[in-house]
Scaffold this motif. Structure first.
Motif, PDB file in Angstrom:
ATOM      1  N   ALA A 259      48.561  34.976  42.619  1.00 44.02           N
ATOM      2  CA  ALA A 259      49.059  34.732  44.096  1.00 44.02           C
ATOM      3  C   ALA A 259      50.373  35.515  43.979  1.00 44.02           C
ATOM      4  CB  ALA A 259      48.890  33.507  44.445  1.00 44.02           C
ATOM      5  N   ALA A 260      51.371  35.220  43.037  1.00 44.80           N
ATOM      6  CA  ALA A 260      52.492  35.809  42.849  1.00 44.80           C
ATOM      7  C   ALA A 260      52.688  36.998  42.799  1.00 44.80           C
ATOM      8  CB  ALA A 260      53.406  35.238  41.806  1.00 44.80           C
ATOM      9  N   ARG A 261      51.580  37.925  42.419  1.00 41.33           N
ATOM     10  CA  ARG A 261      51.753  39.414  42.393  1.00 41.33           C
ATOM     11  C   ARG A 261      50.470  40.017  43.513  1.00 41.33           C
ATOM     12  NH1 ARG A 261      52.351  36.921  37.830  1.00 41.33           N
ATOM     13  NH2 ARG A 261      53.582  37.831  36.273  1.00 41.33           N
ATOM     14  N   ASP A 262      50.169  38.992  44.502  1.00 40.01           N
ATOM     15  CA  ASP A 262      49.298  39.454  45.569  1.00 40.01           C
ATOM     16  C   ASP A 262      48.130  39.944  45.162  1.00 40.01           C
ATOM     17  OD1 ASP A 262      49.003  39.686  48.292  1.00 40.01           O
ATOM     18  OD2 ASP A 262      49.674  41.742  48.497  1.00 40.01           O
ATOM     19  N   ALA A 263      47.473  39.348  44.050  1.00 39.11           N
ATOM     20  CA  ALA A 263      46.394  39.817  43.435  1.00 39.11           C
ATOM     21  C   ALA A 263      45.289  38.924  43.677  1.00 39.11           C
ATOM     22  CB  ALA A 263      46.608  40.036  41.988  1.00 39.11           C
ATOM     23  N   LEU A 264      45.179  38.262  44.730  1.00 39.33           N
ATOM     24  CA  LEU A 264      44.022  37.235  45.025  1.00 39.33           C
ATOM     25  C   LEU A 264      42.908  37.984  45.874  1.00 39.33           C
ATOM     26  CD1 LEU A 264      45.447  34.042  45.997  1.00 39.33           C
ATOM     27  CD2 LEU A 264      44.651  34.577  43.866  1.00 39.33           C
ATOM     28  N   SER A 265      42.318  39.097  45.369  1.00 44.94           N
ATOM     29  CA  SER A 265      41.033  39.884  45.747  1.00 44.94           C
ATOM     30  C   SER A 265      40.555  40.630  44.433  1.00 44.94           C
ATOM     31  CB  SER A 265      41.616  40.891  46.750  1.00 44.94           C
ATOM     32  OG  SER A 265      42.245  41.842  45.991  1.00 44.94           O
ATOM     33  N   ALA A 266      39.150  40.777  44.455  1.00 44.33           N
ATOM     34  CA  ALA A 266      38.890  41.159  43.344  1.00 44.33           C
ATOM     35  C   ALA A 266      39.282  42.782  43.218  1.00 44.33           C
ATOM     36  CB  ALA A 266      37.388  41.393  43.464  1.00 44.33           C
ATOM     37  N   ASP A 267      39.432  43.472  44.121  1.00 46.79           N
ATOM     38  CA  ASP A 267      39.974  44.893  43.858  1.00 46.79           C
ATOM     39  C   ASP A 267      41.544  44.725  43.133  1.00 46.79           C
ATOM     40  OD1 ASP A 267      37.921  46.015  45.032  1.00 46.79           O
ATOM     41  OD2 ASP A 267      38.705  46.357  46.874  1.00 46.79           O
ATOM     42  N   ALA A 268      42.271  43.722  43.735  1.00 46.80           N
ATOM     43  CA  ALA A 268      43.832  43.799  43.282  1.00 46.80           C
ATOM     44  C   ALA A 268      43.613  43.242  41.976  1.00 46.80           C
ATOM     45  CB  ALA A 268      44.478  42.619  44.162  1.00 46.80           C
ATOM     46  N   VAL A 269      42.737  42.341  41.359  1.00 47.99           N
ATOM     47  CA  VAL A 269      42.634  42.016  40.136  1.00 47.99           C
ATOM     48  C   VAL A 269      42.256  43.049  39.084  1.00 47.99           C
ATOM     49  CG1 VAL A 269      41.183  40.635  38.509  1.00 47.99           C
ATOM     50  CG2 VAL A 269      42.188  39.424  40.413  1.00 47.99           C
ATOM     51  N   ALA A 270      41.182  43.905  39.710  1.00 46.97           N
ATOM     52  CA  ALA A 270      40.986  44.929  38.870  1.00 46.97           C
ATOM     53  C   ALA A 270      41.993  46.059  38.581  1.00 46.97           C
ATOM     54  CB  ALA A 270      39.995  45.841  39.642  1.00 46.97           C
ATOM     55  N   GLU A 271      42.846  46.158  39.277  1.00 46.72           N
ATOM     56  CA  GLU A 271      44.027  47.072  39.517  1.00 46.72           C
ATOM     57  C   GLU A 271      45.312  46.566  38.588  1.00 46.72           C
ATOM     58  OE1 GLU A 271      45.156  48.113  43.385  1.00 46.72           O
ATOM     59  OE2 GLU A 271      43.373  48.936  43.736  1.00 46.72           O
ATOM     60  N   LEU A 272      45.322  45.223  38.093  1.00 50.69           N
ATOM     61  CA  LEU A 272      46.259  44.739  37.419  1.00 50.69           C
ATOM     62  C   LEU A 272      46.190  45.334  35.984  1.00 50.69           C
ATOM     63  CD1 LEU A 272      46.422  41.006  37.902  1.00 50.69           C
ATOM     64  CD2 LEU A 272      47.844  42.537  38.855  1.00 50.69           C
ATOM     65  N   ASP A 273      47.760  45.693  35.490  1.00 48.63           N
ATOM     66  CA  ASP A 273      47.730  46.386  34.162  1.00 48.63           C
ATOM     67  C   ASP A 273      47.846  45.274  33.037  1.00 48.63           C
ATOM     68  OD1 ASP A 273      50.212  45.464  34.371  1.00 48.63           O
ATOM     69  OD2 ASP A 273      51.094  47.713  34.967  1.00 48.63           O
ATOM     70  N   ALA A 274      47.911  45.743  31.670  1.00 52.29           N
ATOM     71  CA  ALA A 274      48.021  45.087  30.717  1.00 52.29           C
ATOM     72  C   ALA A 274      49.217  44.190  30.628  1.00 52.29           C
ATOM     73  CB  ALA A 274      47.757  45.693  29.368  1.00 52.29           C
ATOM     74  N   GLY A 275      50.292  44.695  31.254  1.00 52.20           N
ATOM     75  CA  GLY A 275      51.424  44.048  31.284  1.00 52.20           C
ATOM     76  C   GLY A 275      51.482  42.865  32.133  1.00 52.20           C
ATOM     77  N   ALA A 276      50.976  43.065  33.200  1.00 49.61           N
ATOM     78  CA  ALA A 276      50.825  42.030  34.350  1.00 49.61           C
ATOM     79  C   ALA A 276      49.897  40.835  33.847  1.00 49.61           C
ATOM     80  CB  ALA A 276      50.349  42.446  35.463  1.00 49.61           C
ATOM     81  N   TRP A 277      48.791  41.280  33.053  1.00 49.48           N
ATOM     82  CA  TRP A 277      47.762  40.272  32.564  1.00 49.48           C
ATOM     83  C   TRP A 277      48.476  39.596  31.509  1.00 49.48           C
ATOM     84  CZ3 TRP A 277      44.116  37.773  34.591  1.00 49.48           C
ATOM     85  CH2 TRP A 277      43.300  38.161  35.454  1.00 49.48           C
ATOM     86  N   THR A 278      49.304  40.160  30.830  1.00 50.94           N
ATOM     87  CA  THR A 278      49.722  39.346  29.643  1.00 50.94           C
ATOM     88  C   THR A 278      50.981  38.342  29.997  1.00 50.94           C
ATOM     89  OG1 THR A 278      49.833  41.340  28.011  1.00 50.94           O
ATOM     90  CG2 THR A 278      51.592  39.586  27.702  1.00 50.94           C
ATOM     91  N   ASP A 279      51.571  38.733  31.116  1.00 51.79           N
ATOM     92  CA  ASP A 279      52.601  37.616  31.653  1.00 51.79           C
ATOM     93  C   ASP A 279      51.781  36.619  32.435  1.00 51.79           C
ATOM     94  OD1 ASP A 279      54.839  39.326  31.105  1.00 51.79           O
ATOM     95  OD2 ASP A 279      54.936  40.139  33.123  1.00 51.79           O
ATOM     96  N   VAL A 280      50.701  36.867  33.063  1.00 54.89           N
ATOM     97  CA  VAL A 280      50.033  35.745  33.545  1.00 54.89           C
ATOM     98  C   VAL A 280      49.496  34.940  32.692  1.00 54.89           C
ATOM     99  CG1 VAL A 280      47.869  35.176  35.239  1.00 54.89           C
ATOM    100  CG2 VAL A 280      49.482  37.073  35.646  1.00 54.89           C
ATOM    101  N   LEU A 281      48.845  35.287  31.322  1.00 46.95           N
ATOM    102  CA  LEU A 281      48.440  34.607  30.514  1.00 46.95           C
ATOM    103  C   LEU A 281      49.440  33.805  29.752  1.00 46.95           C
ATOM    104  CD1 LEU A 281      45.794  37.036  28.849  1.00 46.95           C
ATOM    105  CD2 LEU A 281      45.170  35.397  30.440  1.00 46.95           C
ATOM    106  N   ARG A 282      50.549  34.376  29.352  1.00 44.24           N
ATOM    107  CA  ARG A 282      51.621  33.633  28.804  1.00 44.24           C
ATOM    108  C   ARG A 282      52.100  32.465  29.643  1.00 44.24           C
ATOM    109  NH1 ARG A 282      54.975  38.733  26.540  1.00 44.24           N
ATOM    110  NH2 ARG A 282      53.629  39.031  24.376  1.00 44.24           N
ATOM    111  N   PHE A 283      52.086  32.610  30.982  1.00 44.01           N
ATOM    112  CA  PHE A 283      52.609  31.492  31.874  1.00 44.01           C
ATOM    113  C   PHE A 283      51.373  30.362  31.784  1.00 44.01           C
ATOM    114  CE2 PHE A 283      52.414  29.564  36.104  1.00 44.01           C
ATOM    115  CZ  PHE A 283      53.613  29.124  36.125  1.00 44.01           C
TER     116      PHE A 283
END
Length: 307
Positions: A259-283
């Motif tokens: 939500a903080a990355r405005d990625a609450l949609s399947a399309d937005a999730v699909a566009e997240l890069d590795a850096g963004a995912w790493t930050d989300v997972l670490r959190f």
């Protein structure tokens, strides 16, 4: 707003970790719980606008559950009420902090949930899972709600959080689980769940979700997406009291981070890069570690995770 839909119950937790529950060796302490309930509380504590959609008893346990939700600033206007008792889950805590459960579910309030006529106003995402997707007649009502939400463009998440003692026909449940995947944008499950279900993240990703997250306890967690492949982060070392609510905290942290990355949609999730995912997972890993450091499902506040 993010809506957690599913059961709220009472965990009866041994006060002496490692003692068998129900054997008379340790007093049992009531703790407010239930996977979707814990997720809603965690979302509220992290600062995400959240609501809870369920059916809760009028008994004293039910009043305590509602009070916890309100204290976490969770909207309870979509909670149904009933005169039936609250579901009980008796936990047995192993020496490593892992928990097994036996359930008292016959005739309890949350099983009689009925799908609302419309979705909550302002809902951006909904998360489902755990006992509520198993126990009828409520399971069919939650399934209907999940499919409707997906059809209306709401971001849907699923944490099956397998409680195999409640599943009378494992093969039928596995088939039903697969039928849900086209309606799921984010699938999160533990490696134990994955083994029980008998599939692979690659198979599940191909069936519809935009991302599949697998948790591995103290070893950390990973995500698989079509664009980035697999990304993993280690767990956060912590003195584990018990693991109750850790997976539910991960659910909330993932949704909060997206939500903080405005990625609450399947399309937005699909566009997240590795850096963004790493930050989300670490959190999510930090948040789960805080929960594991204290007894029962006590998700952290945002300041605790940032610290």
């Amino acid at each position: 707003m993010i809506v957690a839909a599913g059961e709220a119950l009472i965990d009866l937790v041994p006060q002496d970790a490692g003692s068998p529950a129900g054997a008379g060796l340790s007093p049992l302490a009531p703790r407010l719980g239930g996977g979707p309930f814990n997720t809603a509380v965690a979302l509220g504590r992290l600062g995400s606008p959240a609501a809870f959609c369920s059916r809760i008893s009028y008994d004293a346990f039910g009043e305590a559950l509602l009070a916890r939700l309100r204290a976490a600033d969770v909207d309870v206007s979509w909670v149904q009420r009933g005169a039936e008792p609250t579901t009980l889950a008796v936990a047995s805590i192993a020496a490593d902090g892992s928990a097994d459960y036996s359930f008292y579910v016959d005739g309890t309030a949350d099983r009689l949930f009925a799908a609302p006529a419309r979705l909550p106003d302002g809902v951006r995402a909904m998360i489902f899972g755990t006992c509520s997707m198993v126990l009828e007649p409520g399971a069919s009502a939650y399934e209907e709600l999940m499919r409707r939400a997906a059809a209306e463009g709401v971001f849907t998440a699923l944490d099956p959080n397998i409680r195999d003692g409640l599943i009378r026909d494992p093969d039928a449940y596995r088939a039903r689980f697969k039928s849900w995947l086209p309606s799921v944008a984010l699938l999160k499950l533990s490696e134990e769940d994955a083994r029980w279900l008998g599939g692979t993240p690659e198979e599940w990703l191909a069936s519809g979700p935009a991302a599949v997250v697998v948790t591995r306890g103290g070893e950390g967690l990973s995500v698989l997406t079509r664009a980035c492949g697999e990304i993993s982060v280690p767990g956060v070392p912590v003195d584990v009291v018990d693991t109750i609510g850790a997976g539910d905290t991960v659910n909330a942290a993932l949704l909060h981070g997206l939500a903080a990355r405005d990625a609450l949609s399947a399309d937005a999730v699909a566009e997240l890069d590795a850096g963004a995912w790493t930050d989300v997972l670490r959190f999510a890993a930090r948040a789960a570690a805080v929960t594991c450091s204290r007894a029962g499902a006590e998700p952290p506040y945002a300041a605790e995770v940032d610290a």
